[in-house]
Design a protein around this motif. Structure first.
Motif, PDB file in Angstrom:
ATOM      1  N   LEU A   1       0.839  -1.189   0.000  1.00 51.86           N
ATOM      2  CA  LEU A   1       0.000   0.000   0.000  1.00 51.86           C
ATOM      3  C   LEU A   1       0.873   1.237   0.000  1.00 51.86           C
ATOM      4  O   LEU A   1       1.963   1.227   0.583  1.00 51.86           O
ATOM      5  N   GLU A   2       0.404   2.290  -0.642  1.00 52.69           N
ATOM      6  CA  GLU A   2       1.140   3.538  -0.563  1.00 52.69           C
ATOM      7  C   GLU A   2       1.281   3.938   0.893  1.00 52.69           C
ATOM      8  O   GLU A   2       0.329   3.815   1.673  1.00 52.69           O
TER       9      GLU A   2
ATOM     10  N   ARG B   1      -1.438   6.195   2.573  1.00 50.22           N
ATOM     11  CA  ARG B   1      -2.852   5.805   2.501  1.00 50.22           C
ATOM     12  C   ARG B   1      -3.546   5.917   3.867  1.00 50.22           C
ATOM     13  O   ARG B   1      -2.982   5.523   4.889  1.00 50.22           O
TER      14      ARG B   1
ATOM     15  N   LEU C   1      -9.820   5.194   6.794  1.00 43.19           N
ATOM     16  CA  LEU C   1     -10.833   5.388   5.762  1.00 43.19           C
ATOM     17  C   LEU C   1     -11.108   4.080   5.037  1.00 43.19           C
ATOM     18  O   LEU C   1     -12.258   3.753   4.734  1.00 43.19           O
TER      19      LEU C   1
ATOM     20  N   VAL D   1     -19.622   4.922   3.864  1.00 41.64           N
ATOM     21  CA  VAL D   1     -18.707   5.676   4.716  1.00 41.64           C
ATOM     22  C   VAL D   1     -19.423   6.854   5.364  1.00 41.64           C
ATOM     23  O   VAL D   1     -19.270   7.112   6.558  1.00 41.64           O
TER      24      VAL D   1
ATOM     25  N   ARG E   1     -19.832   6.960   9.461  1.00 44.20           N
ATOM     26  CA  ARG E   1     -19.177   7.988  10.279  1.00 44.20           C
ATOM     27  C   ARG E   1     -20.184   8.991  10.841  1.00 44.20           C
ATOM     28  O   ARG E   1     -20.019   9.496  11.941  1.00 44.20           O
TER      29      ARG E   1
ATOM     30  N   THR F   1     -11.352  14.337   3.869  1.00 46.72           N
ATOM     31  CA  THR F   1     -11.860  12.969   3.794  1.00 46.72           C
ATOM     32  C   THR F   1     -12.586  12.748   2.477  1.00 46.72           C
ATOM     33  O   THR F   1     -12.437  11.704   1.826  1.00 46.72           O
TER      34      THR F   1
ATOM     35  N   GLY G   1      -5.361   1.704  -3.883  1.00 46.75           N
ATOM     36  CA  GLY G   1      -4.371   1.871  -2.835  1.00 46.75           C
ATOM     37  C   GLY G   1      -2.944   1.568  -3.193  1.00 46.75           C
ATOM     38  O   GLY G   1      -2.045   1.652  -2.356  1.00 46.75           O
ATOM     39  N   ARG G   2      -2.661   1.173  -4.357  1.00 40.53           N
ATOM     40  CA  ARG G   2      -1.271   0.880  -4.673  1.00 40.53           C
ATOM     41  C   ARG G   2      -0.453   2.141  -4.750  1.00 40.53           C
ATOM     42  O   ARG G   2      -0.795   3.055  -5.434  1.00 40.53           O
TER      43      ARG G   2
END
Lengths: 200, 200, 200, 200
Positions: free
Chosen positions: C155-156, C159, C163, D171, D175, D187, D199-200
DNA sequence: ATTTAATCGAGACGGTACGTCATGTCTTCGG
DNA sequence: CCGAAGACATGACGTACCGTCTCGATTAAAT
């Protein structure tokens, strides 16, 4: 299942924003009936409500307590009575009133109801007040009889009438609640005579 | 927190397999105190136990019901009385007994307690029985006085003594519980006279 | 009549002044069973108590509300689960966790229970807190998986893991409560992939 | 006493046999106000009616359930929004929609009201349906944005758009109701990016 | 000297009744 | 004929006492 007990004959018509007189009747009738049946034990608010086909809230809306319901039911029944006879003779009148009091309190629905009522009043001050007011009318009736007798000269002028009244009702309640002595016609006669003639 | 009310002074020493007399005392004392204090509220088993610093089981081990505890607590206090005087004159004796009864029930600790006890007895049949037995001795004392009077010829032979007794105690309880009339010495005198002389 | 429903196999032995573990079990079991049967509606405190052969007070003694009972029942059931797998590959782990979450919440007793729980928590702030704590452990498990992946460079670094977690649980609860979309294995896979690969 | 809360300014003129618009307004206003105020308590039909100076029946005559009133009250206020921008760039559009959703739900009158509404919907299935329909328009708007993006080739053709929508609203609600994480503009940006880039 | 046995404080337990609350339906009555 | 008012049946709620039970400790009597 519910109907087997209540037997109110089915649906009561609503009456909108006005008090439903039919519901009132059903409650009072159910209360008295249950008291007569169950010897006074276990007459629950819920039981009355169910037997009357009524929600508990309806009961609490109009009466402050279970006892108040019983009292009203009983008061209605007792309205007609209140003899207060006037034979022109104190002894006769007195005997009649006392005997009627004794007899009236022992007829099936009234006896247990009255006993339960006393039980409830023992714990519920509000009800105690109501009951005091209710019995007051009985006491007044008896007092009238005595007053008439005094005016006819059948009683010493200085006699304490309130005490005489309390002797009658004192004996009545004492025996009624404790059950250690009879409340029959002979007793009524003897009590009346005792008040007039004394023990010499 | 519990101690603030009970004030039993802390731990009671165990007494092993023998009954702990101190616990008995604490229970009776607490019961009497609560009877006197609780004017309208009902006296709970749990309340007594807590006030005495005692487990509920200890209470149920030695008394059949809450009422029995209350009654014993009161009976202890009332032990002394039961006068049953013998002046040789019925009127004097009667006046004395009645006045003593009236007065005795109104002394500070006894009055409220007795009232609460009566309230409890109205709901607890077991207690009602016990109370009947307890008051029986009082009734017997009064009956003795009357019997002596009858033997001296101060009463008609056929007079119903039990009814006379009930007139006294009837008036007493009636006024004691409802509070609508006085229970003073004048009343005692008038009541005694009424029983003997009647109202003509 | 009562036993036909409760089926607790008869009398539970008392345990004196200590909490009765058997009663606790009976309550939790009954709660979960009823939820599974009744689709969540009409699961009353009284119903649970009756089914468990227990007085309502016992329930209120140990749990602040009906919801708290359900939560504990559910938490127990879910204790074992909490997978948090570690295949060394984030995509596999993520798919596994999400799929397990989806599947676990739909097995007969759990699904309706969870839904009812959410309903109750909506009105009972205390329960809401408890539930938040309960779900926290699930969130933590998922977060661990993500963290391991990030450490492995899957994962970066920047990140926002929280969330991501909320994307998973957000979708889950949203669909679980509204029921407008599937929560099957394909969805789990797609969701996991979406988090890792995005929409390009 | 009732007026102290409602403060509808006194008597509303009757309108004869036509629906009284003023009553409708009073009900919706009262509903919204109560939704905003009642942080933990539940909003009762009776409460709304009383606050609006209206009979319960008037409420039930025009709305199928309490929830419907609440929802309509809120929907009115939220009418305007539903942006669905079209900058020609998916990322920008997505960021805008999500940010608008987040921001819109937190403005003073809407936030607490929406939360209360969700609480009510958790218990009232009818309201849940209505709410689903209401939110559907919001979901559709977001879906349009995504579809336009897909048509422009900014999304893989096979992407599950419904899932993406649910990730956003999942989400959001998660929340919003639990309050464990922020719903600010950052966000929103991060969430939009996550959906597009992963997410990479 | 050791065992046995009963008491005590404590408090959990199953149960019954209580009095309150909210719901949704129904009917009256003023305008 | 609308709208306010509010009574009504229903059913869940949470609380209060009841009387029973089982602990664990303590201490006297029995062995």
């Amino acid at each position: 299942m519910a109907d087997s007990e209540s037997d109110t004959g089915g649906a009561r018509p609503h009456t909108g924003r006005r008090r439903n007189e039919a519901a009132r009747r059903a409650i009072l009738d159910a209360a008295l009936r249950l008291l007569g049946e169950a010897e006074g034990d276990s007459v629950t608010v819920e039981t009355i409500a169910r037997a009357a086909g009524v929600g508990k809230q309806t009961l609490y809306r109009w009466w402050p307590s279970k006892g108040a319901v019983l009292l009203e039911a009983l008061a209605e029944r007792a309205q007609q009575a209140v003899p207060a006879p006037d034979h022109g003779d104190l002894r006769d009148d007195l005997r009649a009133v006392v005997a009627a009091t004794f007899a009236g309190a022992q007829r099936p629905p009234v006896g247990p109801a009255l006993r339960t009522l006393a039980r409830e009043a023992a714990r519920d001050p509000q009800l105690a007040v109501l009951m005091r007011e209710f019995t007051e009318s009985r006491r007044a009736a008896l007092r009238d009889v005595l007053e008439r007798g005094r005016e006819r000269g059948e009683l010493e002028p200085g006699r304490d009438l309130d005490l005489m009244v309390d002797q009658v009702y004192g004996v009545f309640w004492y025996r009624f609640l404790l059950g250690h002595g009879p409340l029959d016609e002979d007793t009524a006669k003897a009590l009346a005579d005792s008040l007039l003639t004394g023990g010499r």
